[in-house]
Structure formats: C-alpha cells, structure tokens
Design a protein around this motif. Structure first.
Motif, PDB file in Angstrom:
ATOM      1  N   ILE A   1       3.982  10.138  -9.553  1.00 28.20           N
ATOM      2  CA  ILE A   1       3.326  10.429 -10.834  1.00 28.20           C
ATOM      3  C   ILE A   1       2.816  11.869 -10.841  1.00 28.20           C
ATOM      4  O   ILE A   1       2.872  12.552 -11.872  1.00 28.20           O
ATOM      5  CB  ILE A   1       2.200   9.424 -11.158  1.00 28.20           C
TER       6      ILE A   1
ATOM      7  N   ALA B   1      -4.855   4.350   3.830  1.00 22.86           N
ATOM      8  CA  ALA B   1      -3.986   3.180   3.901  1.00 22.86           C
ATOM      9  C   ALA B   1      -3.793   2.761   5.352  1.00 22.86           C
ATOM     10  O   ALA B   1      -3.809   1.562   5.678  1.00 22.86           O
ATOM     11  CB  ALA B   1      -2.638   3.496   3.264  1.00 22.86           C
TER      12      ALA B   1
ATOM     13  N   LEU C   1       0.811  -1.219   0.000  1.00 16.42           N
ATOM     14  CA  LEU C   1       0.000   0.000   0.000  1.00 16.42           C
ATOM     15  C   LEU C   1       0.843   1.268   0.000  1.00 16.42           C
ATOM     16  O   LEU C   1       0.572   2.204  -0.753  1.00 16.42           O
ATOM     17  CB  LEU C   1      -0.911   0.024   1.235  1.00 16.42           C
TER      18      LEU C   1
ATOM     19  N   LEU D   1      -4.982   9.648   1.044  1.00 15.18           N
ATOM     20  CA  LEU D   1      -4.587   8.271   0.757  1.00 15.18           C
ATOM     21  C   LEU D   1      -3.826   7.661   1.923  1.00 15.18           C
ATOM     22  O   LEU D   1      -4.027   6.483   2.253  1.00 15.18           O
ATOM     23  CB  LEU D   1      -3.694   8.244  -0.487  1.00 15.18           C
TER      24      LEU D   1
ATOM     25  N   THR E   1       1.735   7.207  -6.568  1.00 21.12           N
ATOM     26  CA  THR E   1       0.858   8.326  -6.932  1.00 21.12           C
ATOM     27  C   THR E   1       1.556   9.659  -6.693  1.00 21.12           C
ATOM     28  O   THR E   1       1.361  10.608  -7.446  1.00 21.12           O
ATOM     29  CB  THR E   1      -0.462   8.298  -6.133  1.00 21.12           C
TER      30      THR E   1
ATOM     31  N   ILE F   1       2.432   2.007  -3.290  1.00 20.85           N
ATOM     32  CA  ILE F   1       1.465   2.525  -4.266  1.00 20.85           C
ATOM     33  C   ILE F   1       1.238   4.014  -4.036  1.00 20.85           C
ATOM     34  O   ILE F   1       1.167   4.802  -4.983  1.00 20.85           O
ATOM     35  CB  ILE F   1       0.150   1.739  -4.168  1.00 20.85           C
ATOM     36  N   ILE F   2       1.161   4.399  -2.761  1.00 21.45           N
ATOM     37  CA  ILE F   2       0.971   5.827  -2.477  1.00 21.45           C
ATOM     38  C   ILE F   2       2.182   6.619  -2.940  1.00 21.45           C
ATOM     39  O   ILE F   2       2.039   7.708  -3.520  1.00 21.45           O
ATOM     40  CB  ILE F   2       0.694   6.039  -0.980  1.00 21.45           C
TER      41      ILE F   2
END
Lengths: 494, 112
Positions: B35, B91, B25, B87, B32, B28-29
């Motif tokens: 990105i 999470a 998790l 987020l 983001t 993934i954060i």
C-alpha cells in the motif's frame, strides 16, 4: 526572535538523541529528562505569553519565502496546545520515574518519550500539510515503540493491530495530500486555504476534505473509527497510557480543527453541521455506552476518552465562536483531567495489583488521599461545578441550543449523566465497600506517586474557579482560528 | 500515461487490501508494504508525469519538471521503510511470545 518557535521541536529532539547515548545509565537519564521537561514547560509558557501579546509568530525555514519553503506557525491555538503538552508530559514523566522499572528504562524509554514530544510539538507548529504528515509519522513511530515497550504478551498482540491501523491511515493521509497537491498545486496550508477559497469548495475539494477527516478521525478516535483505542490503551503501563490518553488523540482533534477552520470552511452546512456533528453525536454516545458496560478501571477510562473527544468535535460541528471556544476550553480541561485519572489508575494498581473493579474495594479507608483526589478529578470529568468540566461543557451545550441543534445538545447532556454514573461506579467499587486488598497492600505508601498528579488536580480546580479569564482566552483563540485571514496574512505577508 | 498509472495504482491498492485482510502477520506486513508503494506511485502521478529539464535557473530550457513530488516521495519512502522494519520486528516478537502468526488466534479472550 522568530527562531524561538523551532525550540519546542529541536530541543526534545536533541534531548532524545542524548538519552540514546546514556541508555544504560537510568539514574542519569532520569536527571536529564526531568530537567529537560521542566525547561520545556518554562519555554512553552514563555511562548504562549509572547504569542498572546504580540500575535502570530512565523518562521520560514532557511529563509525560503512562504509558499515555497516550509513554515512553522505559532498562533494562539498552537501555543496553547504546546503548553498543555508540556504540562501533562512533565506530570507523566515524573510519574514514570516512580513506576517504570529500571529494566524498562534501559530500553530507550526516555528517548522514545522525547521523540514522541518532537512529533507532537511539530504537528502543532507546522504550517505545511506534508510536514504535518511527517510529524505525525514521527509521533506514531515513537508511540509504536512506547505502546509495545516491555513486550508483554498482551501488549504485543494489541499493539500490532494499533500499528497496522495507523499505517493504513497514514497511507490514506498521503493519498489525501497528493490529491490536494494536484488540485491546488501547493502544500502550504495558508496558500491552500487561499486557493480553495478561489476555487469554491465543491465536488473534489469536499472529497479531499472528507478523506482528511477520515484520517484524522481515525487518529483521534471518532465514530465509527474508534474501535482500536480501548484495547490498545489497556496494555502499556499507567505512565504511558496516561500520556497517550491525554495527548495522542488530541493531536488528531487538533488537526481536524485546524484543517476545518483554516481550509475547508466554505461548505459549513455539509461538512460541519452534517458530517462532523453526526460523527460527534455518535462518538459521545457510543463511547460512554462502552464505558458504562465495562468493569475495569482502565477500560472505563479508555472508553471515556472516546466519548469526550466527541464533545470537542461537537464544538467544531456547531461552528460558532462560542462553541469553538468551548471546544478549546474542553481540550484543555480534558487533557489535564484525563491524564490525572489514568495516573490515579496506576497508583491504585500499585496498591491492589489489579484493575478489575469487582476485585477492588475499600481504598478510601487505606489511602484517603488517593480516593479524594480521584473523586475531585472524576466529578470534574463528569462536569460538576465548580471544577473545569462544568465550565467547559457549558459553552458547547449552550451554543448547541442557540444554534437549534437540540438533538446534539440533548445527547451531550445525557452523556454527561452517564459519565457521572460510570465515574461513580469506579468510586463505589474501588474506593467504597469492604477492603479487598490485604493488610500488607494497605500499608503500601503511594504518597510519592501522588506528588506528580496533584498539580494536575490543582489545575482542574484553578481552571474551574478562574473560568472567566480562561474562557476569555479560549474565546480569543477561537476568534483567531475562525478568521483564517489572520493566519493567511501572517504566513504569506500580504 | 496518467490513465495507465491510475490503473496500475488501482491494482496495487487492490492487492494490498487483499493482503491486509488476510490472517497471517507476514502477509499483513506485505500488505502495508504494497500500500505504501501504491501511495508513492499516486503521489508521483497526481502532479502529472512530466518530462523536462532539472528545475535550475540559467539552463535555458522551456519545460521544467516539478521537483516537489519527488522530494515528497523520497520522504515517504524513508518513512515507509522505517515503519516496515519496525513492523517486522514486532511481528517476530509477537510470534516468539504467542507461538502463532494466525490473527484468528491473536484475537484475545472476552473476559480480558
């Protein structure tokens, strides 16, 4: 006078801010939000009438002239969407009063609700593509709050995926905007449309168009980007699921229709007739097949959102005034009917305590009002006359045959049949058959839950019986959005 | 200069896609987060990297910088900041409820 059109954005914003202050007093919150949503309804009806009579209203923020400042544009399409938003958000709100527990209400439920409306109304009204992104983010951030509201295990698990997918597509949205800015040198949508018309839509413009299509298709749950929808809409309580099912995907569809009628309309053979039509066909078919394979009330409804989003985009893909008018009528019909169905699911769950169809049955005997109102809405969704579903599908499919898109029109007819099948599956399992819930559950009174939904059912009947004036209105909306010059002229005042 | 920036943006995007495709998790954060950085760099680069005076009248300068992308980037940064904090909270709550941060175990069972 022009300042009026900022009200649908600023008013829910102020109400949301006030609701944060009173977050611990749930009775007061209910009064404030209830009154505010009725006021919103009156305001949007008034706006729709004014714009219908006097034409497009443009507001230049701080009086900066059009291509330089930010503009808000209220045309007929935008005001229609505002009105529909107000109708279904009012229905969901009054349903939420009866179903959301005070414990949840104290954690900013109504504040999130109003901030969501700020984002949705802003996305409908804005005439600036970066502002569209900002309002999308406002509505998405509030939707993250609402979809995970209550924090059950299931919600947390699936909402995380929902958020990640949306964050990623928002990044792609900014990428598309920055490309568009570097090619056209402007962010005002009317101005972009003018520049794109000068440059002719080839190569790089088509790539930007497809990038925006991917972004909006993910938000609007189109093939092949709909995979996030069924699981994430299953988690939240019925009032929120109904609001999301009725409203959120339609914001994506609105953005697709806006962008592909206002800006990227020069290469219709490629973008509309090929890409959008194919996406629409697969969306309809795979969405309904997903619904047919399910045995859960809420999941069937979630998959049907996908298949019906396909009809709207199909109308855009055929791209004649008749088809686009049909798509607009279909959006109106779908928002009303889908919200009502999700709310009926919430009412049925209040009685039986579950949403698995195989463990339900006999609701018709114990709760006849729920059953018959559901029946009317369900056959309206499937497209049986005299309800609104038939009259909104008819122009789309007719236009499909006129334009010799036989496969697409055939798929649409088949999907209508399968929709009827899965609606009857719900009716057969949950309402017919032997009573599977206990006597105690059978005595649960859900009249109060049906009161906020009944106006929506009435509306689908009215839309069906008054199909001719509603269709004429949709046709006018379609003619207005299919002639981008009207929009450009009123924004840039040339 | 734009070429160098393009390569940098490409690397940032590649890193973030790699992170987004992992199963943790927190990673993934971070994906983001990177990105959004890549996107912000792109936003600045796409309007050409200019050097010039502030875009004010009466300064007597020939070259002006385009102020719009900077305003856009500022807005986008604020939004990315809000989303990332949201987020992180989500999470953390997910970890509290499920006692795992491995997405393989957060898939959900078939019969739900």
């Amino acid at each position: 006078m022009n300042n009026l059109i900022i009200l649908p954005i600023i008013f829910p914003f102020i109400i949301g801010a006030i609701l944060i202050i009173f977050s611990k007093k749930h009775k007061l919150q209910r009064v404030i939000s209830g009154v505010a949503s009725i006021l919103m309804l009156i305001l949007t009806i008034y706006l729709a009438i004014i714009v219908f009579q006097d034409g497009i209203i443009v507001l230049e923020a701080s009086n900066w002239p059009a291509p330089f400042g930010i503009v808000l544009v209220a045309d007929m399409f935008a005001t229609l969407m505002l009105l529909l938003t107000a109708i279904i958000s009012t229905a969901c709100l009054f349903f939420a009063f009866k179903t959301i527990t005070p414990k949840r209400e104290k954690f900013y439920f109504y504040a999130f609700y109003y901030f969501l409306l700020v984002g949705v109304n802003g996305a409908f009204l804005t005439g600036d593509i970066f502002n569209l992104f900002v309002f999308f983010e406002v509505l998405l951030l509030s939707s993250y709050g609402l979809i995970v509201h209550g924090g059950t295990k299931y919600q947390l698990r699936e909402s995380f995926k929902y958020v990640i997918i949306n964050v990623f597509t928002s990044a792609l949205f900014v990428v598309a905007i920055s490309w568009l800015y570097s090619v056209t040198g402007t962010l005002n949508m009317a101005h972009i449309s003018e520049r794109v018309a000068e440059m002719e839509q080839t190569g790089v413009i088509n790539i930007i168009a497809m990038m925006l299509f991917i972004v909006f298709a993910t938000k609007g749950a189109l093939f092949p980007l709909y995979f996030w929808l069924p699981k994430s809409y299953f988690g939240p309580p019925a009032a929120i699921a109904a609001l999301f099912g009725g409203l959120l995907t339609k914001v994506g569809i609105y953005a697709i229709i806006r962008v592909f009628t206002l800006i990227f309309y020069h290469d219709v053979e490629y973008s509309h007739k090929m890409i959008i039509s194919i996406a629409a066909g697969f969306t309809m078919l795979l969405g309904v097949l997903g619904a047919v394979s399910q045995f859960d009330f809420k999941r069937i409804l979630s998959y049907h959102i996908i298949s019906q989003v396909g009809y709207m985009v199909m109308g855009l893909g055929i791209f004649t005034p008749l088809a686009v008018a049909g798509a607009i009528f279909y959006i109106a019909h779908h928002m009303v009917v889908k919200t009502a169905l999700f709310l009926f699911e919430g009412a049925a769950k209040r009685v039986t305590g579950l949403s698995d169809l195989r463990q339900m049955g006999g609701l018709l005997k114990t709760h006849p009002w729920l059953a018959w109102l559901f029946f009317i809405t369900a056959i309206s969704l499937a497209g049986i006359p005299p309800f609104s579903g038939f009259f909104s599908k008819f122009p789309i499919i007719l236009a499909g045959f006129q334009e010799e898109q036989y496969i697409l029109a055939g798929v649409a007819l088949l999907v209508g049949l399968l929709t009827l099948f899965s609606m009857m599956k719900i009716f057969g399992f949950a309402f017919w058959g032997k009573q599977k819930h206990t006597e105690e559950q059978a005595n649960i009174n859900i009249r109060k839950l049906l009161v906020p939904v009944a106006p929506l059912v009435l509306l689908t009947i009215v839309l069906g019986f008054a199909a001719e004036p509603v269709f004429q209105y949709s046709l006018q909306v379609a003619e207005q959005i299919m002639d981008p010059q009207i929009y450009i002229d009123s924004v840039l005042k040339e | 200069m734009e070429i160098v920036m393009s390569i940098v943006i490409g690397i940032v995007f590649a890193v973030s896609v790699y992170l987004l495709l992992s199963r943790n998790l927190i990673r993934i954060i971070l994906g983001t987060l990177t990105i959004s950085h890549g996107v912000h760099l792109l936003l600045i680069t796409m309007s050409e990297l200019q050097r010039g005076a502030p875009p004010l009248l009466n300064l007597g300068e020939e070259n002006y910088t385009d102020p719009l992308p900077q305003a856009l980037v500022l807005t986008a940064i604020v939004i990315a900041f809000g989303v990332t904090s949201m987020l992180l909270v989500m999470a953390y709550r997910t970890y509290q409820e499920h006692k795992t941060e491995d997405l393989e175990q957060l898939r959900g069972s078939e019969d739900e």
